[in-house]
Write a protein that holds these residues in place. Structure first.
Motif, PDB file in Angstrom:
ATOM      1  N   VAL A  13       0.821  -1.212   0.000  1.00  0.00           N
ATOM      2  CA  VAL A  13       0.000   0.000   0.000  1.00  0.00           C
ATOM      3  C   VAL A  13       0.855   1.263   0.000  1.00  0.00           C
ATOM      4  CG1 VAL A  13      -1.815   1.250   1.218  1.00  0.00           C
ATOM      5  CG2 VAL A  13      -1.737  -1.231   1.321  1.00  0.00           C
ATOM      6  N   ALA A  14       0.462   2.233  -0.805  1.00  0.00           N
ATOM      7  CA  ALA A  14       1.155   3.519  -0.809  1.00  0.00           C
ATOM      8  C   ALA A  14       1.052   4.149   0.579  1.00  0.00           C
ATOM      9  CB  ALA A  14       0.535   4.443  -1.834  1.00  0.00           C
ATOM     10  N   SER A  15       2.132   4.765   1.002  1.00  0.00           N
ATOM     11  CA  SER A  15       2.170   5.255   2.375  1.00  0.00           C
ATOM     12  C   SER A  15       1.134   6.354   2.616  1.00  0.00           C
ATOM     13  CB  SER A  15       3.570   5.749   2.715  1.00  0.00           C
ATOM     14  OG  SER A  15       4.053   6.583   1.693  1.00  0.00           O
ATOM     15  N   SER A  16       0.714   7.043   1.560  1.00  0.00           N
ATOM     16  CA  SER A  16      -0.278   8.099   1.770  1.00  0.00           C
ATOM     17  C   SER A  16      -1.643   7.509   2.148  1.00  0.00           C
ATOM     18  CB  SER A  16      -0.393   8.958   0.512  1.00  0.00           C
ATOM     19  OG  SER A  16      -0.471   8.149  -0.641  1.00  0.00           O
ATOM     20  N   LEU A  17      -1.788   6.202   2.035  1.00  0.00           N
ATOM     21  CA  LEU A  17      -3.057   5.567   2.414  1.00  0.00           C
ATOM     22  C   LEU A  17      -2.976   4.908   3.793  1.00  0.00           C
ATOM     23  CD1 LEU A  17      -3.977   3.893  -1.001  1.00  0.00           C
ATOM     24  CD2 LEU A  17      -5.119   5.840   0.060  1.00  0.00           C
ATOM     25  N   THR A  18      -1.873   5.186   4.527  1.00  0.00           N
ATOM     26  CA  THR A  18      -1.643   4.512   5.806  1.00  0.00           C
ATOM     27  C   THR A  18      -2.863   4.567   6.729  1.00  0.00           C
ATOM     28  OG1 THR A  18       0.655   5.196   5.633  1.00  0.00           O
ATOM     29  CG2 THR A  18      -0.044   4.297   7.737  1.00  0.00           C
ATOM     30  N   ASN A  19      -3.377   5.772   6.949  1.00  0.00           N
ATOM     31  CA  ASN A  19      -4.472   5.916   7.913  1.00  0.00           C
ATOM     32  C   ASN A  19      -5.722   5.152   7.487  1.00  0.00           C
ATOM     33  OD1 ASN A  19      -2.991   7.504   9.645  1.00  0.00           O
ATOM     34  ND2 ASN A  19      -3.495   9.381   8.517  1.00  0.00           N
ATOM     35  N   VAL A  20      -6.058   5.261   6.205  1.00  0.00           N
ATOM     36  CA  VAL A  20      -7.222   4.550   5.687  1.00  0.00           C
ATOM     37  C   VAL A  20      -7.055   3.052   5.900  1.00  0.00           C
ATOM     38  CG1 VAL A  20      -8.510   3.969   3.608  1.00  0.00           C
ATOM     39  CG2 VAL A  20      -7.668   6.298   3.944  1.00  0.00           C
ATOM     40  N   MET A  21      -5.880   2.569   5.498  1.00  0.00           N
ATOM     41  CA  MET A  21      -5.686   1.119   5.503  1.00  0.00           C
ATOM     42  C   MET A  21      -5.668   0.547   6.903  1.00  0.00           C
ATOM     43  SD  MET A  21      -5.924  -0.090   2.624  1.00  0.00           S
ATOM     44  CE  MET A  21      -5.396  -1.769   2.967  1.00  0.00           C
ATOM     45  N   GLU A  22      -5.213   1.342   7.863  1.00  0.00           N
ATOM     46  CA  GLU A  22      -5.207   0.815   9.229  1.00  0.00           C
ATOM     47  C   GLU A  22      -6.623   0.549   9.703  1.00  0.00           C
ATOM     48  OE1 GLU A  22      -2.651   3.240  11.653  1.00  0.00           O
ATOM     49  OE2 GLU A  22      -0.867   2.250  10.857  1.00  0.00           O
ATOM     50  N   VAL A  24      -9.248   0.037   7.632  1.00  0.00           N
ATOM     51  CA  VAL A  24      -9.780  -1.040   6.795  1.00  0.00           C
ATOM     52  C   VAL A  24      -9.304  -2.386   7.326  1.00  0.00           C
ATOM     53  CG1 VAL A  24      -9.641  -2.100   4.511  1.00  0.00           C
ATOM     54  CG2 VAL A  24     -10.028   0.360   4.723  1.00  0.00           C
ATOM     55  N   GLU A  25      -8.043  -2.442   7.690  1.00  0.00           N
ATOM     56  CA  GLU A  25      -7.470  -3.690   8.180  1.00  0.00           C
ATOM     57  C   GLU A  25      -8.247  -4.228   9.379  1.00  0.00           C
ATOM     58  OE1 GLU A  25      -3.487  -3.311   9.678  1.00  0.00           O
ATOM     59  OE2 GLU A  25      -3.154  -5.469   9.744  1.00  0.00           O
ATOM     60  N   GLN A  26      -8.494  -3.329  10.306  1.00  0.00           N
ATOM     61  CA  GLN A  26      -9.227  -3.724  11.512  1.00  0.00           C
ATOM     62  C   GLN A  26     -10.611  -4.267  11.158  1.00  0.00           C
ATOM     63  OE1 GLN A  26      -9.471  -0.584  14.390  1.00  0.00           O
ATOM     64  NE2 GLN A  26      -8.287  -1.831  15.831  1.00  0.00           N
ATOM     65  N   ALA A  27     -11.302  -3.494  10.356  1.00  0.00           N
ATOM     66  CA  ALA A  27     -12.663  -3.872  10.005  1.00  0.00           C
ATOM     67  C   ALA A  27     -12.678  -5.202   9.254  1.00  0.00           C
ATOM     68  CB  ALA A  27     -13.299  -2.770   9.153  1.00  0.00           C
ATOM     69  N   TYR A  28     -11.755  -5.346   8.317  1.00  0.00           N
ATOM     70  CA  TYR A  28     -11.755  -6.539   7.469  1.00  0.00           C
ATOM     71  C   TYR A  28     -11.397  -7.790   8.264  1.00  0.00           C
ATOM     72  CZ  TYR A  28     -11.159  -9.376   3.288  1.00  0.00           C
ATOM     73  OH  TYR A  28     -11.285 -10.341   2.321  1.00  0.00           O
ATOM     74  N   GLU A  29     -10.415  -7.650   9.119  1.00  0.00           N
ATOM     75  CA  GLU A  29      -9.992  -8.824   9.889  1.00  0.00           C
ATOM     76  C   GLU A  29     -11.063  -9.257  10.876  1.00  0.00           C
ATOM     77  OE1 GLU A  29      -6.133  -7.950  11.458  1.00  0.00           O
ATOM     78  OE2 GLU A  29      -5.118  -8.532   9.593  1.00  0.00           O
ATOM     79  N   GLN A  30     -11.852  -8.279  11.323  1.00  0.00           N
ATOM     80  CA  GLN A  30     -12.951  -8.627  12.212  1.00  0.00           C
ATOM     81  C   GLN A  30     -14.005  -9.429  11.446  1.00  0.00           C
ATOM     82  OE1 GLN A  30     -14.432  -5.103  14.214  1.00  0.00           O
ATOM     83  NE2 GLN A  30     -13.442  -5.901  16.067  1.00  0.00           N
ATOM     84  N   GLU A  31     -14.228  -8.968  10.228  1.00  0.00           N
ATOM     85  CA  GLU A  31     -15.232  -9.625   9.413  1.00  0.00           C
ATOM     86  C   GLU A  31     -14.749 -10.979   8.889  1.00  0.00           C
ATOM     87  OE1 GLU A  31     -17.379  -7.821   5.825  1.00  0.00           O
ATOM     88  OE2 GLU A  31     -17.400  -6.194   7.313  1.00  0.00           O
ATOM     89  N   HIS A  32     -13.458 -11.067   8.646  1.00  0.00           N
ATOM     90  CA  HIS A  32     -12.882 -12.299   8.100  1.00  0.00           C
ATOM     91  C   HIS A  32     -11.776 -12.811   9.011  1.00  0.00           C
ATOM     92  CE1 HIS A  32     -14.528 -10.033   4.690  1.00  0.00           C
ATOM     93  NE2 HIS A  32     -14.841 -11.224   4.180  1.00  0.00           N
TER      94      HIS A  32
END
Ligand SMILES: Nc1ncnc2c1ncn2[C@@H]1O[C@H](COP(=O)(O)OP(=O)(O)OP(=O)(O)O)[C@@H](O)[C@H]1O
Ligand SMILES: Nc1ncnc2c1ncn2[C@@H]1O[C@H](COP(=O)(O)OP(=O)(O)OP(=O)(O)O)[C@@H](O)[C@H]1O
Ligand code: MOO
Ligand SMILES: [Mg+2]
Ligand SMILES: [Mg+2]
Lengths: 231, 210, 220, 220, 210
Positions: A13-22, A24-32
């Motif tokens: 992931v491009a570093s400018s998306l760090t905050n978004v991806m953090e 997303v990661e939480q939400a996605y891992e909870q779901e999956h």
């Protein structure tokens, strides 16, 4: 393959998306719960080169189409999975208490302004495009940086009067309140693409993740961080 | 004139010396480890005594904690027991180090003569690591004898020399002593040398003269 | 091919090396022998520019030397000098980042020789200055030279802090490392490779030359 | 507060320092005395990781150790090891970048003492190994220690090459310098400052400790 | 037995020596710079002659370009003119350096006795830089005399000692010589010493024995 490796999905992931991806990661891992996202941040160029050298990655999310094309041309990307995930806008930022807009950059009001290096930094490329014919006259006032963060530093420390940043960066740029939108028609769409890496051994899960990024849930996260929803 | 009255605690005994040297050559004898080198270091300003006074030609160069003239302003010539030659300089440069730039030009013949007398003029261009032990010692002697100091200290200056070289050294020292008329303090373990050179012999034992 | 970055890099690295050499040697001598309160503390603080990522150093310099920074505003008021975004800023960045290398080398260099030789020189009437130049300095030279080599190499390769405080302006502050970075970032691989080759040639050449200039007095 | 980056950085820097210390000392001894063809050339080549910007080094390492790289493919085939994107990659990056500091210090250290002492040891029947450990090594120690300090400091602060080959992954390769960079990138100024403070504490503390560990045999 | 037949070009003359030493103490005299130390270095394996042969106890340790046994396998004990003490080790550690680990345990009393005889046992824990010149020399002597070598080389080993310390050194050397029955080559500039200790005296002049 160990069990742990089987659960792992690697995202570059491009570093400018760090905050978004953090988020997303939480939400996605909870779901999956069966999936463990291993996110690898870097500049889009670095990520592209890493993929080029066979570094392990399943999904590629650069901050510009150029680097996506770089890997695509090398056949490293499953082109059928390509999607535009989000968009961004260019704004002019200046220091708290001062307020310059795009027009001020063109006039004599501003002594100097900062922007990304136009050849290599996407934000700079768009800024140059936005300046259009005036580029020749104002380019002497421009100070080039390697990313938006550096632009912000220059403004905050008073070394330039203003600078071009992305709207999404606004959220994170403390001390820079005065923001003015650059007229949209002056530059092309700022695209955040995403695709599955051709060599991925887990392309199914990777595609599922890409789909998730386009879901309403994650698009809200993008939105909350100042991006515009993609499709 | 050199006058000394000092004490200094060493690891195994106390150095405690009262001594006056006029324009004469005093030989200091004493067992190895009795404090001879330490005394010389105190006079030269390289060691600090614990107390007392040292004066050279009526100038007080050390007086307890009140006066401490640093070595470079004491005018003391010193031949070190371990030579202390500068490893990065040639023999010539080592010897000339004691001279100022202007003296160097004027004294060229004198330097040559000293090197010649000591039999080391062919080594002029050699570095200390390229010459023999006795040759090093002669360089150290030459370095101390090219320029008149107010006091001359010599710590076993001829110990590594053969009889002939010693003789040449003695001769040089005697002529220098004649010319300069300064206090000279020479440490040696060689009785013949002591008797030959000394106007006066003194003995040190565990830091005290006796 | 535009060779400006080569000359700029060479100039910046050379000037930085000279500055750092002088400051590092003087401070190194001061810290090498003799004890004073806080010696080890200060020695350790002097290593921080090496520990901290160059970007952080650059940030700090920007704060200090920027238009509104503590030193920057003084320089501006008194002399009308503006350092940020000029090639002087590149020299500043390289110097600060390379300083620990010279300092540490110098301290060690001035500890390694027999201090009795300095004492011997004093007894021959040589003053502090003469002793330093004729005895201490030449005896410490091999260690100082090692420091110079490290300093030059580091100054030549300095990127993070330089980019921060000097920024990237063609014909003004585009040192080789900056050129390499931006060539890579803009996908201009072949140009990047060319700059890397220049860098290697420049770095290797100078270091080779400096290495030849060694003359340890104990070498045997 | 998650302290993982602190431990990771400490681990990476320590392991790199140990590796670099051993390799640098051995090569340093080899290059210090005696002459062989191409000595200065190789010495100068060894300085290149310091000259080249860390990103370029990281790039080179990526080429060598990547899955398709010369070494990377061998490692993968023979041992099934994949270095890129793991913390081993961080160790690799730090080691390569810090190596010149240790090497240059070691070469100088082994040139600075009186080689006659080694010869004296030989006459007493000591073999090469014993002479090295009981004479050469302790006599060179002050210079080697200087190298260790520089190496550790550099390894701790390594950013560019690490990011390239280890990348930034939380809980895996997020060393302090990377954390600082990404905290700044994501606008988390206060967190960045906290990491800088940790870095300063860690760097200062270790360097201070190492500095205390000095015992020059000539120091007087 | 030590047998030497070697030549080596020095900067100002040629060293050219034929010499056989049985179980005896040979004293080597000669002017400073005549090549004595160089000869000893060649025997010890620290300098390479230009040609010739050296053998120790019928083992050839040097033969032109064909044989060169390195110093650590020659079994030569050597007291260096400049002592060559290890600056980072205490006196005790310096002296014990010549012994292997197992010998060190067994020989403790012997080491103590040697240090005692030479009057330096109170300096055991001192570093070389903390002791006097003569004390250093005695440490160098002790280091060479705690273990039996196949050949013993001594380069002006008593030059910095007072008469009493010299006596103790002589005594120790004589007893060691009795016990060991090895070739000993001693360089000195002191005739009394030469006559007192030497079974045979030889003279060197510009690299040649005469
Ligand atoms: N390392 C060296 N390099 C070149 N020449 C040397 C070196 N060491 C000694 N010489 C020269 O070789 C000759 C013999 O030196 P050597 O040290 O063997 O003399 P020596 O008989 O031991 O003298 P001394 O009694 O003064 O110790 C001298 O002329 C000296 O200048
Ligand atoms: N740097 C030092 N630190 C501590 N003790 C020292 C130091 N130098 C000498 N000593 C001790 O001080 C005493 C006197 O030493 P000094 O060197 O003055 O003796 P010396 O009379 O010159 O002996 P020599 O004839 O052996 O040269 C000795 O017991 C010695 O061990
Ligand atoms: O990774 Mo970026 O967001 O191109 O600097
Ligand atoms: Mg003495
Ligand atoms: Mg000799």
């Amino acid at each position: 393959q160990t069990e742990e490796e089987e659960r792992t999905l690697r995202i570059s992931v491009a570093s400018s998306l760090t905050n978004v991806m953090e988020e997303v990661e939480q939400a996605y891992e909870q779901e999956h719960p069966s999936i463990d996202l291993l996110i690898n941040y870097g500049s889009s160029g670095t990520l592209a080169h890493q993929i080029d050298r066979g570094a392990p990655a399943d999904v590629f999310l650069p901050a510009s189409t150029e680097w996506m094309e770089f890997v695509m041309e090398k056949g490293l990307i499953d082109e059928s999975t390509y999607h535009e995930l989000a968009y961004n806008e260019l704004v002019v930022a200046s220091k708290e208490g001062e307020s310059y807009n795009f027009q001020d950059l063109l006039d004599k009001k501003v002594d100097s302004f900062a922007m990304g290096e136009p050849e290599s930094v996407p934000a700079g490329t768009y800024a140059k495009e936005a300046l259009g014919e005036q580029w020749e006259t104002v380019q002497d006032k421009a100070v080039f940086a390697k990313n938006v963060r550096q632009v912000a530093s220059y403004i905050k420390t008073g070394n330039v009067d203003a600078g071009f940043v992305y709207r999404s960066d606004v959220m994170t740029l403390e001390g820079l309140t005065s923001l003015s939108v650059v007229p949209k028609e002056r530059y092309s769409q700022i695209v955040y693409p995403g695709a599955v890496v051709a060599l991925s051994e887990r392309s199914e899960e990777a595609e599922a993740f890409l789909a998730y990024l386009r879901s309403k849930e994650s698009q809200e996260i993008f939105h909350a961080h100042g991006f515009k929803e993609g499709g | 004139m050199l006058s000394i009255d000092l004490h200094k605690q060493l690891s195994h005994f106390k150095l405690d010396v009262q001594l006056r040297i006029h324009h004469e050559l005093v030989v200091l004898l004493g067992r190895s480890g009795s404090g001879k080198t330490t005394l010389l270091n105190c006079i030269a300003g390289l060691s600090k005594p614990d107390g007392g006074t040292i004066s050279i030609d009526d100038q007080c160069v050390y007086d307890g904690n009140r006066v401490f003239i640093p070595p470079q302003r004491r005018g003391v010539g010193y031949i070190f027991q371990d030579y202390a030659l500068f490893p990065h300089m040639t023999v010539q440069k080592n010897v000339e180090y004691a001279l100022t730039k202007s003296e160097r030009a004027v004294q060229r013949n004198h330097v040559d003569a000293v090197l010649e007398t000591l039999g080391i003029s062919h080594l002029r261009k050699s570095k200390p690591r390229e010459i023999s032990g006795g040759e090093k010692q002669r360089v150290a002697v030459a370095r101390a004898l090219v320029r008149r100091p107010r006091v001359l200290l010599m710590d076993e200056p001829f110990s590594a020399l053969d009889e002939w070289s010693k003789e040449e050294g003695y001769g040089l020292l005697e002529s220098v002593q004649q010319d300069w008329q300064i206090p000279i303090l020479l440490v040696t373990h060689n009785y013949r040398e002591a008797e030959r050179l000394g106007d006066r012999l003194i003995y040190m034992e565990e830091g005290r003269l006796c | 091919m535009d060779l400006f970055p080569v000359w700029l890099s060479l100039r910046v690295a050379t000037i930085s090396t000279i500055i750092v050499f002088i400051v590092g040697t003087v401070l190194g001598r001061l810290f090498a022998r003799g004890t004073f309160v806080g010696k080890t503390v200060i020695r350790s603080i002097f290593m921080l520019p090496l520990v901290l990522p160059p970007t952080v150093i650059g940030f700090g310099l920007l704060y200090l030397f920027g238009r509104e920074g503590f030193i920057g505003s003084l320089l501006n008021e008194w002399f009308g000098i503006q350092i940020v975004f000029t090639w002087y800023a590149a020299v500043l960045a390289s110097s600060v980042v390379a300083f620990p290398l010279m300092f540490q080398s110098a301290v060690t260099a001035f500890q390694q020789y027999d201090a009795n030789l300095e004492r011997a020189a004093y007894t021959m009437g040589a003053g502090k200055w003469k002793v330093f130049w004729t005895v201490s300095f030449p005896l410490a030279w091999p260690g100082l030279l090692a420091g110079v080599i490290l300093t030059f190499a580091r100054a030549l390769g300095e990127f993070g802090a330089t980019l921060m405080i000097a920024s990237y302006t063609k014909g003004l502050t585009n040192t080789l490392p900056l050129e390499i970075f931006f060539s890579v970032e803009s996908g201009n691989q072949s140009q990047a490779e060319l700059f890397v080759v220049m860098m290697v040639v420049l770095g290797f050449g100078t270091v080779f030359f400096l290495n030849k200039w060694n003359g340890s007095p104990y070498n045997n």
